[in-house]
Design an enzyme around this catalytic site. Structure first.
Site, PDB file in Angstrom:
ATOM      1  N   GLU A   5     -11.736   8.642 -24.820  1.00 19.04           N
ATOM      2  CA  GLU A   5     -12.164   9.477 -25.966  1.00 19.04           C
ATOM      3  C   GLU A   5     -11.129  10.571 -26.264  1.00 19.04           C
ATOM      4  OE1 GLU A   5     -15.669   9.416 -27.377  1.00 19.04           O
ATOM      5  OE2 GLU A   5     -16.390   7.820 -26.078  1.00 19.04           O
TER       6      GLU A   5
HETATM    7  C1  LIG Z   1     -12.627   2.278 -18.550  1.00 19.15           C
HETATM    8  C2  LIG Z   1     -12.045   2.478 -19.910  1.00 19.15           C
HETATM    9  C3  LIG Z   1     -12.837   2.296 -21.025  1.00 19.15           C
HETATM   10  C4  LIG Z   1     -12.290   2.446 -22.298  1.00 19.15           C
HETATM   11  N1  LIG Z   1     -13.062   2.188 -23.408  1.00 19.15           N
HETATM   12  C5  LIG Z   1     -12.464   2.136 -24.628  1.00 19.15           C
HETATM   13  C6  LIG Z   1     -13.195   1.675 -25.768  1.00 19.15           C
HETATM   14  O1  LIG Z   1     -14.386   1.333 -25.700  1.00 19.15           O
HETATM   15  N2  LIG Z   1     -12.549   1.589 -26.955  1.00 19.15           N
HETATM   16  C7  LIG Z   1     -11.236   1.939 -27.086  1.00 19.15           C
HETATM   17  O2  LIG Z   1     -10.710   1.830 -28.188  1.00 19.15           O
HETATM   18  N3  LIG Z   1     -10.515   2.403 -26.023  1.00 19.15           N
HETATM   19  C8  LIG Z   1     -11.104   2.502 -24.803  1.00 19.15           C
HETATM   20  N4  LIG Z   1     -10.381   2.935 -23.713  1.00 19.15           N
HETATM   21  C9  LIG Z   1      -8.983   3.292 -23.883  1.00 19.15           C
HETATM   22  C10 LIG Z   1      -8.736   4.788 -23.753  1.00 19.15           C
HETATM   23  O3  LIG Z   1      -9.239   5.431 -24.879  1.00 19.15           O
HETATM   24  C11 LIG Z   1      -7.238   4.986 -23.546  1.00 19.15           C
HETATM   25  O4  LIG Z   1      -6.934   4.537 -22.237  1.00 19.15           O
HETATM   26  C12 LIG Z   1      -6.812   6.427 -23.724  1.00 19.15           C
HETATM   27  O5  LIG Z   1      -6.913   6.801 -25.068  1.00 19.15           O
HETATM   28  C13 LIG Z   1      -5.391   6.695 -23.230  1.00 19.15           C
HETATM   29  O6  LIG Z   1      -4.509   5.754 -23.760  1.00 19.15           O
HETATM   30  P1  LIG Z   1      -3.486   4.980 -22.793  1.00 19.15           P
HETATM   31  O7  LIG Z   1      -4.287   4.415 -21.691  1.00 19.15           O
HETATM   32  O8  LIG Z   1      -2.696   4.068 -23.632  1.00 19.15           O
HETATM   33  O9  LIG Z   1      -2.593   6.120 -22.200  1.00 19.15           O
HETATM   34  P2  LIG Z   1      -1.303   6.766 -22.908  1.00 19.15           P
HETATM   35  O10 LIG Z   1      -1.604   7.087 -24.309  1.00 19.15           O
HETATM   36  O11 LIG Z   1      -0.126   5.913 -22.620  1.00 19.15           O
HETATM   37  O12 LIG Z   1      -1.187   8.102 -22.084  1.00 19.15           O
HETATM   38  C14 LIG Z   1      -0.604   8.182 -20.776  1.00 19.15           C
HETATM   39  C15 LIG Z   1      -0.464   9.657 -20.423  1.00 19.15           C
HETATM   40  O13 LIG Z   1       0.411  10.290 -21.357  1.00 19.15           O
HETATM   41  C16 LIG Z   1      -0.232  11.382 -21.966  1.00 19.15           C
HETATM   42  N5  LIG Z   1       0.198  11.487 -23.352  1.00 19.15           N
HETATM   43  C17 LIG Z   1       0.201  10.542 -24.317  1.00 19.15           C
HETATM   44  N6  LIG Z   1       0.629  11.042 -25.468  1.00 19.15           N
HETATM   45  C18 LIG Z   1       0.906  12.333 -25.244  1.00 19.15           C
HETATM   46  C19 LIG Z   1       1.401  13.408 -26.039  1.00 19.15           C
HETATM   47  N7  LIG Z   1       1.647  13.273 -27.345  1.00 19.15           N
HETATM   48  N8  LIG Z   1       1.590  14.599 -25.463  1.00 19.15           N
HETATM   49  C20 LIG Z   1       1.309  14.803 -24.148  1.00 19.15           C
HETATM   50  N9  LIG Z   1       0.842  13.843 -23.353  1.00 19.15           N
HETATM   51  C21 LIG Z   1       0.646  12.623 -23.887  1.00 19.15           C
HETATM   52  C22 LIG Z   1      -1.720  11.091 -21.863  1.00 19.15           C
HETATM   53  O14 LIG Z   1      -2.504  12.273 -21.966  1.00 19.15           O
HETATM   54  C23 LIG Z   1      -1.791  10.426 -20.501  1.00 19.15           C
HETATM   55  O15 LIG Z   1      -1.839  11.398 -19.510  1.00 19.15           O
HETATM   56  C24 LIG Z   1     -10.937   2.835 -22.438  1.00 19.15           C
HETATM   57  C25 LIG Z   1     -10.153   3.030 -21.299  1.00 19.15           C
HETATM   58  C26 LIG Z   1     -10.681   2.852 -20.053  1.00 19.15           C
HETATM   59  C27 LIG Z   1      -9.780   3.022 -18.861  1.00 19.15           C
END
Ligand SMILES: Cc1cc2nc3c(=O)[nH]c(=O)nc-3n(C[C@H](O)[C@H](O)[C@H](O)COP(=O)(O)OP(=O)(O)OC[C@H]3O[C@@H](n4cnc5c(N)ncnc54)[C@H](O)[C@@H]3O)c2cc1C
Length: 598
Positions: free
Chosen positions: A406
């Site tokens: 979220e």
């Molecule tokens: C169990 C689970 C359930 C989920 N359910 C859903 C769902 O129902 N629907 C859905 O659409 N998604 C879902 N997600 C996805 C979730 O929303 C994403 O994992 C989350 O938004 C983070 O994206 P990412 O994993 O690609 O991490 P990334 O975006 O790659 O982030 C990696 C790290 O980099 C940091 N970061 C990224 N960009 C920046 C920035 N601009 N500045 C500073 N730091 C930054 C992040 O804060 C994080 O610490 C789910 C994930 C999990 C693990």
């Protein structure tokens, strides 16, 4: 600068930073109506009777079990809170929706599945669906006959959601959108019937579609092997030339981001409430165990360092609860205000947008509080906390995801400041005049403005000074970096931490004052909790401001700014050790969070 009393025009998102409120303006859990308490009881009983007995099977993904439980919840009316009555839902106000979410948190995997369907899987159609789409889907979603999920993330696009690669093109006969691509991490994806899918029309225009299970070329992958919330379904979703009927476009082509971000805004608020419920549950387990377990000839609950943990857990939960219900009360009041020319659903969406800062705060502070509580609970359980036969090991694993989905807490911290700045620049929130007034006050030396008197006068003064510190640090940073402030993420993070603590301090204080006025000494432990929170928060705020100022100013300017900061952050000494012990004793006396419903 004295903060001004809250005027109706300033009763808006983020205004708590520059206004002052009265205890009677603040909604607290003591104000819950009988109907709202009944919703809480129904939700809690559902989890106790229906969900908890089957947790071992849920953790093993027993076929159809989670979907069956969601359908049962639907039969009891626990799924249709976000859906207006005319489409078969219960159209709950924000306070009712908040207590419902909180009380469903008894098993985190169920809470997450509930949010995936009844929150982010439902909101897009409620807010953006056409009349036909609403009539077709919402009644079945309210009963649980059809379960849904929200498909935004992709393998290469999580935080950067608009970098999605899933594409939609109109078929040559103009009847279908043809979808190709992959979604990742989709909660409820393994069993849902309805998929809210974001894809780029012609590879460019970010848009949203309602996709039904069974669509040709649609498939759901295997369950992900997760660290926690193992009872929830999380799968990747694939589209290979999947035809989606043209009429299943949700909202407008190229406006999918509006659907996505408004939905997440609602989801974040509820996430804070689920976290609040989870934190309370783990406090119960930790308190009981601390009394049962003996070491060195006495229950570990008698040791100061264990009391400090129980007390601090309760204090942080109190702060989160005070903030979340205050925000829920503001949203409920604003939605119920008569507004001609706007339908109620649109009005609700606008109000939630107005309070998006408070939603992000709910998400970040809620998730970090539950994480703090599960960690301390494991510590109280000692070695047994590390064993899967005891309740806190699962809570520890389950809690961790809340800081990630979220919108990660990093993204939400940045959003808090971005939204404040945007509102300040647009003149919606008069932060700039407030910062200028403060600068004048600083130049003219120590002020002789009226100091608060009576009970909690020092806490009142500290709160008012904390707001000045925010203006000092934020004003200095904006002046120096202007549009480039967003690139100074560490400063932005420090400012966001100050904002969150200010909101928590004020919400905690006002609730304690309101309870004291009503119950006198009966609210003394709550007053204790508020006082400890406020004093500790002021120390954190001073540090965050120092870090931000040192990265912004230098030389004589920095020396002057730090002197002003020291003046603003001065406060009396408080014996927080003794007070925290009193809060812990209140927890131990009842084996639960001591301010429930108060
Ligand atoms: C169990 C689970 C359930 C989920 N359910 C859903 C769902 O129902 N629907 C859905 O659409 N998604 C879902 N997600 C996805 C979730 O929303 C994403 O994992 C989350 O938004 C983070 O994206 P990412 O994993 O690609 O991490 P990334 O975006 O790659 O982030 C990696 C790290 O980099 C940091 N970061 C990224 N960009 C920046 C920035 N601009 N500045 C500073 N730091 C930054 C992040 O804060 C994080 O610490 C789910 C994930 C999990 C693990």
């Amino acid at each position: 600068m004295a903060t001004t009393p809250i005027a109706q025009s300033l009763n808006r998102g983020g205004a708590f930073l520059i206004t002052t409120s009265a205890p009677e303006d603040i909604f607290t859990p003591a104000d819950l109506t009988d109907d709202q308490r009944l919703i809480a009881q129904t939700a809690e009983e559902f989890v106790t009777k229906e969900v908890l007995p089957v947790v071992p099977d849920l953790e093993l993904h027993k076929e159809g079990l989670m979907a069956g439980l969601l359908k049962k919840a639907g039969e009891l009316g626990l799924l249709g809170g976000a859906i207006p009555e005319e489409y078969g839902g219960s159209g709950l106000d924000k306070v009712s929706a908040t207590i419902l979410a909180e009380k469903l948190a008894g098993y985190a995997s169920f809470a997450v599945s509930h949010g995936g369907h009844a929150g982010i899987g439902t909101i897009p159609i409620v807010y953006f669906g056409t009349e036909e789409q609403k009539k077709k889907y919402l009644p079945k979603m309210a009963t649980g006959e059809k379960l849904s999920c929200y498909c935004l993330s992709e393998p290469q696009a999580g935080s950067d959601a608009l970098a999605a690669r899933t594409r939609a093109v109109l078929s040559p006969d103009g009847k279908n959108w043809i979808l190709n691509g992959q979604k990742m991490w989709i909660t409820n994806g393994g069993f849902a019937d309805i998929y809210i899918v974001f894809a780029k029309v012609d590879g460019e225009k970010f848009s949203c579609f309602i996709v039904e299970r069974g669509t040709p070329g649609f498939s759901a992958g295997a369950e992900e092997k997760k660290m926690g919330i193992k009872g929830s379904s999380t799968v990747p979703i694939f589209f290979e030339n999947s035809p989606v009927p043209k009429e299943n476009l949700l909202h407008e082509i190229g406006r999918g981001h509006i659907v996505a971000f408004n939905t997440l805004n609602v989801g974040r608020f509820s996430l804070g409430a689920y976290c609040l419920g989870g934190a309370k549950n783990v406090l119960v387990a930790a308190s009981k165990y601390a009394k049962e377990r003996s070491a060195f000839g006495k229950p570990i609950a008698d040791f100061g360092l264990i009391k400090a943990k129980l007390g601090e857990m309760a204090i942080r939960i109190y702060a989160v609860e005070s903030m979340i219900y205050r925000s829920a009360g503001m949203v409920t009041a604003a939605v119920s205000e008569p507004k001609s020319g706007t339908d109620k659903t649109q009005q609700a969406m606008q109000v939630l947008e107005e309070y998006a800062i408070e939603s992000s705060i709910s998400k970040v502070v809620g998730s970090e509080t539950v994480d703090y509580c599960v960690d301390e609970a494991v510590q109280i359980f000692g070695g047994y906390g590390f064993h899967e036969d005891y309740p806190v090991a699962r809570a520890y694993r389950d809690s961790r995801i809340n800081r990630i989905f979220e919108g990660t807490n990093e993204i939400n911290r940045m959003l808090i400041i971005q939204m404040l700045m945007k509102r300040a620049m647009a003149g919606v929130l008069p932060l700039i005049p407030a910062a200028m007034k403060l600068a004048e006050e600083v130049l003219s030396g120590p002020s002789f403005e009226e100091t608060p008197s009576g009970a909690l006068a020092e806490e009142e003064r500290v709160l008012s000074q904390a707001k000045k510190i925010f203006l000092l640090a934020a004003g200095t940073a904006v002046q120096k970096y202007r549009e480039q402030l967003a690139d100074r993420q560490e400063i932005v993070g420090a400012l966001a931490n100050i904002v969150m603590d200010v909101y928590a301090m004020e919400s905690s204080l006002r609730r304690a004052q309101k309870a004291s006025a009503l119950r006198g000494d009966g609210a003394s432990v709550m007053v204790d909790a508020a006082r400890v929170y406020i004093y500790d928060a002021m120390d954190r705020i001073e540090k965050e401001a120092r870090v931000a100022l040192a990265a912004t100013a230098d030389g004589d300017t920095l020396t002057t700014q730090l002197a002003v900061l020291r003046r603003f952050s001065k406060h009396n000494a408080l014996d927080t050790i003794s007070i925290r012990r009193r809060v812990a004793d209140a927890v131990l006396a009842q084996d639960r969070y001591p301010f429930e419903g108060r």
